[in-house]
Design a protein around this motif. Structure first.
Motif, PDB file in Angstrom:
ATOM      1  N   ALA A 132     -65.594  26.015   5.154  1.00  0.00           N
ATOM      2  CA  ALA A 132     -65.466  25.752   5.936  1.00  0.00           C
ATOM      3  C   ALA A 132     -64.424  24.250   6.184  1.00  0.00           C
ATOM      4  CB  ALA A 132     -66.615  25.240   6.919  1.00  0.00           C
ATOM      5  N   GLU A 133     -63.333  24.615   6.940  1.00  0.00           N
ATOM      6  CA  GLU A 133     -61.850  23.207   7.259  1.00  0.00           C
ATOM      7  C   GLU A 133     -62.091  22.231   8.782  1.00  0.00           C
ATOM      8  OE1 GLU A 133     -58.442  24.560   6.525  1.00  0.00           O
ATOM      9  OE2 GLU A 133     -58.889  26.217   5.519  1.00  0.00           O
ATOM     10  N   ASN A 134     -61.953  20.608   8.435  1.00  0.00           N
ATOM     11  CA  ASN A 134     -62.252  20.456   9.161  1.00  0.00           C
ATOM     12  C   ASN A 134     -60.652  19.577  10.287  1.00  0.00           C
ATOM     13  OD1 ASN A 134     -60.215  18.855   7.849  1.00  0.00           O
ATOM     14  ND2 ASN A 134     -60.708  16.686   7.807  1.00  0.00           N
ATOM     15  N   TYR A 135     -59.711  20.144  10.166  1.00  0.00           N
ATOM     16  CA  TYR A 135     -58.317  20.716  10.954  1.00  0.00           C
ATOM     17  C   TYR A 135     -58.370  19.682  11.553  1.00  0.00           C
ATOM     18  CZ  TYR A 135     -59.400  25.410  10.323  1.00  0.00           C
ATOM     19  OH  TYR A 135     -59.762  26.666   9.812  1.00  0.00           O
ATOM     20  N   GLY A 136     -58.299  18.275  11.233  1.00  0.00           N
ATOM     21  CA  GLY A 136     -58.587  17.206  11.976  1.00  0.00           C
ATOM     22  C   GLY A 136     -59.093  16.562  12.555  1.00  0.00           C
ATOM     23  N   SER A 137     -60.612  17.167  11.679  1.00  0.00           N
ATOM     24  CA  SER A 137     -61.828  16.428  12.877  1.00  0.00           C
ATOM     25  C   SER A 137     -62.408  14.856  11.515  1.00  0.00           C
ATOM     26  CB  SER A 137     -62.778  17.732  13.131  1.00  0.00           C
ATOM     27  OG  SER A 137     -63.568  16.771  13.384  1.00  0.00           O
ATOM     28  N   ASN A 138     -62.721  14.395  11.939  1.00  0.00           N
ATOM     29  CA  ASN A 138     -63.936  13.583  11.177  1.00  0.00           C
ATOM     30  C   ASN A 138     -64.770  14.205  10.775  1.00  0.00           C
ATOM     31  OD1 ASN A 138     -65.382  12.893  13.245  1.00  0.00           O
ATOM     32  ND2 ASN A 138     -64.375  10.650  13.228  1.00  0.00           N
ATOM     33  N   GLN A 139     -65.314  15.732  11.072  1.00  0.00           N
ATOM     34  CA  GLN A 139     -66.584  16.330  10.813  1.00  0.00           C
ATOM     35  C   GLN A 139     -66.623  17.519  10.931  1.00  0.00           C
ATOM     36  OE1 GLN A 139     -69.186  14.653  14.234  1.00  0.00           O
ATOM     37  NE2 GLN A 139     -68.332  16.617  15.233  1.00  0.00           N
ATOM     38  N   ILE A 140     -67.560  18.507   9.583  1.00  0.00           N
ATOM     39  CA  ILE A 140     -66.826  19.524   9.728  1.00  0.00           C
ATOM     40  C   ILE A 140     -69.160  20.656  10.580  1.00  0.00           C
ATOM     41  CG2 ILE A 140     -66.605  21.409   7.998  1.00  0.00           C
ATOM     42  CD1 ILE A 140     -65.285  19.901   7.050  1.00  0.00           C
ATOM     43  N   THR A 141     -68.597  21.051  10.855  1.00  0.00           N
ATOM     44  CA  THR A 141     -69.812  21.763  10.977  1.00  0.00           C
ATOM     45  C   THR A 141     -69.609  23.059  10.043  1.00  0.00           C
ATOM     46  OG1 THR A 141     -69.977  21.527  13.672  1.00  0.00           O
ATOM     47  CG2 THR A 141     -71.367  23.625  12.572  1.00  0.00           C
TER      48      THR A 141
END
Length: 489
Positions: A132-141
């Motif tokens: 899983a990656e964050n793609y610029g977000s500050n969270q990952i599901t």
């Protein structure tokens, strides 16, 4: 049932499986704790017990070399210092180690036996690795479809300088770096915008200035010349004063530059050296003259003006005045000490006059005479845009022998500066956290003492959860990749 893959040296045991007892029923104990005199105990967590897997097998090919390979394979399983992968399918494996004596019964056409494996952690692991990656977000599901909490591996690539990186998962957090770090610091300082010694043309505009309203007519129709006295010293003066019915002469105007932040001075200090006297003249008493330095705002209005004059055609008489705006706010009389000597500021002496504006307060210092006067302007935010020197004669009277501007500089106060502070992480740094061992690698180098003392291994419970990513406030969100393998009882 196919070949048993007991991967120790990337080899398979050459056997046919006939039966597998994986003992999949959960086996666990409840950990509790007693507190003081409280009744009963408090539940803390479950501990899964190790379990055993029994594999019944047959060997149909009884050639000697085949049995030798089988025994060698068993030896590889026995002589290992830690559990290895025991794979039954493309989906699951166990961390296993041979447990106790293994059986092998030889018959006429075939041999059979039982392999017993100890599973210390008591669970099965997914062969496939989830990413899983964050793609610029500050969270990952993150989603764990297994029945057990699993450690996660994290790879972080910094996209800017950063003081620290922290991750939160449920009630756990893991932190690396120094949260107290700042990207840099802002401070103010006074900066010299220019310092012109006028032994040569320094880009001042001729006869385009603003002059103080000492009389209604103040013509700028003269000619300027530059005189070089040494390598870096000399002066600018009026070569030809022109003519007129009042003051007339030449002016020089400097356009004040902006600072490094593209801003004009609001708080500033102007200091200059000049000569205004009759030294060397034969008939000193008959000479008259005017010299002034004027600070001008963005609307071509006068902020303040400093004036020296000799208005008597019969006696040596010197006079000083200060204008704020168009108003004469202070002046001397003929009893002032300079009445007999004028002003001389030769060579590399300190400034004869300084004018300093802070807020709405303007302070004028006549350094040659030990005088300091303070005045006030109406608009404290007015910008300094131009400075004009004006050297003039009056009507057809003899002009003052020495009326020169030697040097002038401008200092801007409150210039905003920024000092970059090197941070714990730089742009492009790669930080990797091994979830199982807790080891941290920074740019592939193992770091033994980098995690915050309160950090805990990050465990992903069954179900869907959010991994939070925290950085320094000034940092860009890094690229984060999480990998993990689900596991089941």
């Amino acid at each position: 049932m196919g070949l048993l893959k007991a991967i120790f040296n990337e080899k398979e045991l050459p056997i046919m499986i006939t039966k597998v007892n994986r003992n999949i029923t959960p086996s666990f104990t409840n950990e509790t704790v007693s507190i003081g005199s409280a009744k009963g105990e408090i539940f803390q967590y479950n501990v899964y017990k190790s379990k055993q897997i029994e594999i019944s097998y047959q060997i149909y090919n009884r050639r000697a070399e085949y049995l030798v390979n089988f025994r060698r394979g068993l030896s590889a399983l026995i002589y290992t210092d830690e559990p290895k992968k025991l794979i039954f399918s493309d989906e699951l494996y166990y961390n296993a180690i041979l447990d106790g004596e293994q059986t092998l019964e030889e018959e006429e056409y075939k041999s059979s036996g039982i392999l017993r494996f100890l599973i210390p952690d008591g669970v099965a692991h997914s062969v496939a690795e989830k990413t899983a990656e964050n793609y610029g977000s500050n969270q990952i599901t993150l989603e764990n479809n297994g029945t057990e909490s699993v450690p996660i591996n994290i790879k972080t690539t910094m996209k800017s300088d950063n003081g620290y990186i922290a991750f939160t998962l449920g009630d756990r957090f893991y932190q690396i770096g120094k949260p107290e770090e700042a990207d840099g610091k802002h401070y103010e300082e006074s900066v010299k915008l220019f310092d012109d010694h006028l032994y040569e043309d320094k880009g001042w505009l001729v006869n385009q200035g603003i002059t103080p309203p000492v009389t209604s007519e103040r013509l700028q129709n003269g000619v300027v010349k530059y005189v070089k006295e040494s390598t870096n010293e000399g002066y600018a003066t009026t070569k030809d004063y022109g003519s007129g019915n009042s003051w007339h002469g030449a002016s020089l105007t400097k356009i004040v530059p902006k600072d490094v932040n593209n801003k004009y001075p609001v708080n500033w200090k102007v200091a200059y050296r000049f000569d205004f006297n009759t030294d060397g003249a034969v008939f000193k008493g008959v000479q008259v003259g005017h010299t002034s330095v004027t600070m001008i705002d963005e609307n071509d209005d006068i902020i303040c003006s400093i004036i020296f004059e000799d208005t008597s055609p019969v006696n040596e008489y010197y006079y000083m005045a200060v204008f704020i705006g168009n108003k004469n706010v202070w002046h001397t009389d003929s009893t002032f000490p300079m009445a007999k000597k004028g002003v001389t500021a030769r060579g590399d002496y300190g400034p004869a006059v300084t004018a300093e504006k802070i807020g709405n307060q303007v302070t004028i210092r006549f350094n040659n005479f030990g005088i300091c006067k303070t005045f006030y302007v109406d608009n404290p935010e007015v910008e300094l845009r131009k400075i004009t020197w004006y050297g003039a004669a009056y009507k057809d009277h003899f002009h003052t022998e020495n009326n020169v501007l030697r040097a002038l500089h401008v200092i801007k106060h409150n210039v905003d500066r920024y000092e970059d502070i090197p941070n714990y992480f730089s742009n492009g740094d790669i930080v990797e956290i091994d979830g199982a061992s807790g080891s941290v690698y920074i740019n592939d180098a193992y770091d033994t003492d980098v995690a915050d003392i309160g950090s805990q291994p990050l465990l992903l419970p069954p179900g869907q959860h959010t991994l939070g990513i925290i950085t320094s406030s000034f940092a860009s969100v890094p690229d984060v990749e999480v990998t993990y393998q689900e596991r089941w009882i």
